[in-house]
Design a protein around this motif. Structure first.
Motif, PDB file in Angstrom:
ATOM      1  N   ASP A 106     -45.021 -50.187  13.210  1.00  0.00           N
ATOM      2  CA  ASP A 106     -46.307 -49.932  12.556  1.00  0.00           C
ATOM      3  C   ASP A 106     -46.063 -49.430  11.130  1.00  0.00           C
ATOM      4  N   PRO A 107     -46.438 -50.196  10.106  1.00  0.00           N
ATOM      5  CA  PRO A 107     -46.197 -49.782   8.713  1.00  0.00           C
ATOM      6  C   PRO A 107     -46.954 -48.517   8.309  1.00  0.00           C
ATOM      7  N   ALA A 108     -47.902 -48.096   9.118  1.00  0.00           N
ATOM      8  CA  ALA A 108     -48.669 -46.894   8.799  1.00  0.00           C
ATOM      9  C   ALA A 108     -47.778 -45.658   8.689  1.00  0.00           C
ATOM     10  N   PHE A 109     -46.630 -45.664   9.363  1.00  0.00           N
ATOM     11  CA  PHE A 109     -45.750 -44.488   9.402  1.00  0.00           C
ATOM     12  C   PHE A 109     -44.658 -44.504   8.332  1.00  0.00           C
ATOM     13  N   ARG A 110     -44.524 -45.569   7.583  1.00  0.00           N
ATOM     14  CA  ARG A 110     -43.341 -45.738   6.739  1.00  0.00           C
ATOM     15  C   ARG A 110     -43.297 -44.810   5.523  1.00  0.00           C
ATOM     16  N   VAL A 111     -44.442 -44.559   4.905  1.00  0.00           N
ATOM     17  CA  VAL A 111     -44.439 -43.688   3.722  1.00  0.00           C
ATOM     18  C   VAL A 111     -43.922 -42.306   4.081  1.00  0.00           C
ATOM     19  N   ASP A 112     -44.415 -41.731   5.164  1.00  0.00           N
ATOM     20  CA  ASP A 112     -43.974 -40.385   5.524  1.00  0.00           C
ATOM     21  C   ASP A 112     -42.575 -40.389   6.117  1.00  0.00           C
ATOM     22  N   CYS A 113     -42.162 -41.502   6.722  1.00  0.00           N
ATOM     23  CA  CYS A 113     -40.774 -41.609   7.188  1.00  0.00           C
ATOM     24  C   CYS A 113     -39.818 -41.570   5.997  1.00  0.00           C
ATOM     25  N   VAL A 114     -40.154 -42.285   4.937  1.00  0.00           N
ATOM     26  CA  VAL A 114     -39.329 -42.251   3.724  1.00  0.00           C
ATOM     27  C   VAL A 114     -39.331 -40.844   3.129  1.00  0.00           C
ATOM     28  N   ALA A 115     -40.477 -40.179   3.166  1.00  0.00           N
ATOM     29  CA  ALA A 115     -40.549 -38.792   2.683  1.00  0.00           C
ATOM     30  C   ALA A 115     -39.595 -37.903   3.466  1.00  0.00           C
ATOM     31  N   ASP A 116     -39.554 -38.099   4.776  1.00  0.00           N
ATOM     32  CA  ASP A 116     -38.668 -37.311   5.629  1.00  0.00           C
ATOM     33  C   ASP A 116     -37.210 -37.544   5.264  1.00  0.00           C
ATOM     34  N   TYR A 117     -36.854 -38.794   4.940  1.00  0.00           N
ATOM     35  CA  TYR A 117     -35.463 -39.078   4.578  1.00  0.00           C
ATOM     36  C   TYR A 117     -35.129 -38.640   3.154  1.00  0.00           C
ATOM     37  N   PHE A 118     -36.117 -38.515   2.302  1.00  0.00           N
ATOM     38  CA  PHE A 118     -35.867 -37.909   0.993  1.00  0.00           C
ATOM     39  C   PHE A 118     -35.460 -36.442   1.188  1.00  0.00           C
ATOM     40  N   ASP A 119     -36.141 -35.757   2.091  1.00  0.00           N
ATOM     41  CA  ASP A 119     -35.757 -34.380   2.400  1.00  0.00           C
ATOM     42  C   ASP A 119     -34.362 -34.341   3.014  1.00  0.00           C
ATOM     43  N   TRP A 120     -34.064 -35.315   3.867  1.00  0.00           N
ATOM     44  CA  TRP A 120     -32.726 -35.417   4.471  1.00  0.00           C
ATOM     45  C   TRP A 120     -31.668 -35.519   3.383  1.00  0.00           C
ATOM     46  N   LEU A 121     -31.929 -36.349   2.388  1.00  0.00           N
ATOM     47  CA  LEU A 121     -30.983 -36.536   1.287  1.00  0.00           C
ATOM     48  C   LEU A 121     -30.819 -35.254   0.481  1.00  0.00           C
ATOM     49  N   ALA A 122     -31.932 -34.608   0.158  1.00  0.00           N
ATOM     50  CA  ALA A 122     -31.873 -33.371  -0.625  1.00  0.00           C
ATOM     51  C   ALA A 122     -31.094 -32.284   0.107  1.00  0.00           C
ATOM     52  N   ASP A 123     -31.245 -32.223   1.428  1.00  0.00           N
ATOM     53  CA  ASP A 123     -30.536 -31.220   2.226  1.00  0.00           C
ATOM     54  C   ASP A 123     -29.030 -31.424   2.206  1.00  0.00           C
ATOM     55  N   ARG A 124     -28.577 -32.663   2.014  1.00  0.00           N
ATOM     56  CA  ARG A 124     -27.162 -32.981   2.152  1.00  0.00           C
ATOM     57  C   ARG A 124     -26.446 -33.263   0.842  1.00  0.00           C
ATOM     58  N   LEU A 125     -27.141 -33.178  -0.271  1.00  0.00           N
ATOM     59  CA  LEU A 125     -26.463 -33.329  -1.554  1.00  0.00           C
ATOM     60  C   LEU A 125     -25.503 -32.167  -1.768  1.00  0.00           C
ATOM     61  N   PRO A 126     -24.431 -32.373  -2.527  1.00  0.00           N
ATOM     62  CA  PRO A 126     -23.484 -31.281  -2.796  1.00  0.00           C
ATOM     63  C   PRO A 126     -24.190 -30.058  -3.376  1.00  0.00           C
ATOM     64  N   GLN A 127     -23.840 -28.905  -2.863  1.00  0.00           N
ATOM     65  CA  GLN A 127     -24.437 -27.658  -3.341  1.00  0.00           C
ATOM     66  C   GLN A 127     -23.703 -27.147  -4.574  1.00  0.00           C
ATOM     67  N   THR A 128     -23.741 -27.933  -5.635  1.00  0.00           N
ATOM     68  CA  THR A 128     -23.067 -27.583  -6.874  1.00  0.00           C
ATOM     69  C   THR A 128     -24.066 -27.553  -8.023  1.00  0.00           C
ATOM     70  N   ARG A 129     -23.646 -26.940  -9.111  1.00  0.00           N
ATOM     71  CA  ARG A 129     -24.517 -26.862 -10.290  1.00  0.00           C
ATOM     72  C   ARG A 129     -24.881 -28.245 -10.789  1.00  0.00           C
ATOM     73  N   GLU A 130     -23.929 -29.169 -10.713  1.00  0.00           N
ATOM     74  CA  GLU A 130     -24.159 -30.517 -11.235  1.00  0.00           C
ATOM     75  C   GLU A 130     -25.256 -31.269 -10.482  1.00  0.00           C
ATOM     76  N   PHE A 131     -25.431 -30.932  -9.215  1.00  0.00           N
ATOM     77  CA  PHE A 131     -26.384 -31.672  -8.387  1.00  0.00           C
ATOM     78  C   PHE A 131     -27.699 -30.928  -8.139  1.00  0.00           C
ATOM     79  N   ARG A 132     -27.847 -29.759  -8.725  1.00  0.00           N
ATOM     80  CA  ARG A 132     -29.079 -28.997  -8.496  1.00  0.00           C
ATOM     81  C   ARG A 132     -30.304 -29.756  -8.977  1.00  0.00           C
ATOM     82  N   GLU A 133     -30.201 -30.395 -10.130  1.00  0.00           N
ATOM     83  CA  GLU A 133     -31.336 -31.125 -10.677  1.00  0.00           C
ATOM     84  C   GLU A 133     -31.682 -32.323  -9.800  1.00  0.00           C
TER      85      GLU A 133
END
Length: 207
Positions: free
Chosen positions: A80-107
């Motif tokens: 069901d495509p109705a769920f895809r926008v928020d699914c992508v939002a959830d994976y954006f948060d997933w990505l932000a949570d797992r980026l290196p915790q360094t000064r270079e990647f804060r932005e």
């Protein structure tokens, strides 16, 4: 002048002086070796971690691969495509949570987190009143959404999709502009911007 206690004092012979110098040099060499062993090396990473560690190219590549697989294989295959926008939002948060915790990647983390929040807001503002939020899982794997994602009403999906695409495009542009001056970070930012931009393909699928 203050009186000096010279009890037990004797003049040093040349051999004594040479031995003293040798001992001093040996001590300095030993201390330098200890300091070199204790000093952290970041030549193969992306700078200094906020928690004191380093970040390798392999770690960044692993995060990028995990995000791509999650968006394409999980979000992209929700029937069901109705769920895809928020699914992508959830994976954006997933990505932000797992980026290196360094000064270079804060932005980069801030940009992606901001995009995730905006995508989730689009889903909330256009939510269906007849379908309930749901958690999706990819087959028998451990890959699943971290929360129940919000479905968008059928009559609002076109508008919501356009708004989501604009958010993704803006995030991609901001990531490219925020690249660090070092070559390693610049390449990493470009790769992250590319996978963020690629998520628009999932949003464009109407079925």
């Amino acid at each position: 002048f203050p009186q000096r206690n010279l009890v037990g004092f004797r003049c040093k012979q040349p051999s004594d002086i040479a031995l003293t110098r040798f001992r001093a040099l040996s001590a300095l060499t030993f201390m330098a070796t200890l300091l070199a062993m204790a000093a952290p090396s970041h030549s193969q990473g992306y700078g200094t971690d906020r928690r004191g560690g380093g970040t390798t190219q392999a770690e960044v590549d692993g995060v990028i691969r995990g995000f791509t697989e999650g968006v394409q294989q999980l979000c992209g295959n929700i029937p069901d495509p109705a769920f895809r926008v928020d699914c992508v939002a959830d994976y954006f948060d997933w990505l932000a949570d797992r980026l290196p915790q360094t000064r270079e990647f804060r932005e980069a983390e801030r940009i992606i987190r901001d995009a995730a929040s905006q995508l989730n807001r689009v889903a909330r503002d256009n939510a269906s009143t007849t379908k309930r939020p749901a958690v999706f899982r990819l087959g028998n794997s451990s890959r699943q959404t971290s929360r129940a994602v919000i479905p968008i009403a059928p009559e609002r999906q076109a508008r919501a999709r356009s708004a989501a695409l604009a958010i993704v495009e803006e995030a991609e542009t901001r990531l490219l502009r925020s690249a660090d001056r070092s070559q390693r970070s610049r390449v990493a930012f470009a790769n992250i911007a590319a996978i963020v931009g690629d998520s628009s393909a999932v949003l464009l699928r109407a079925s």
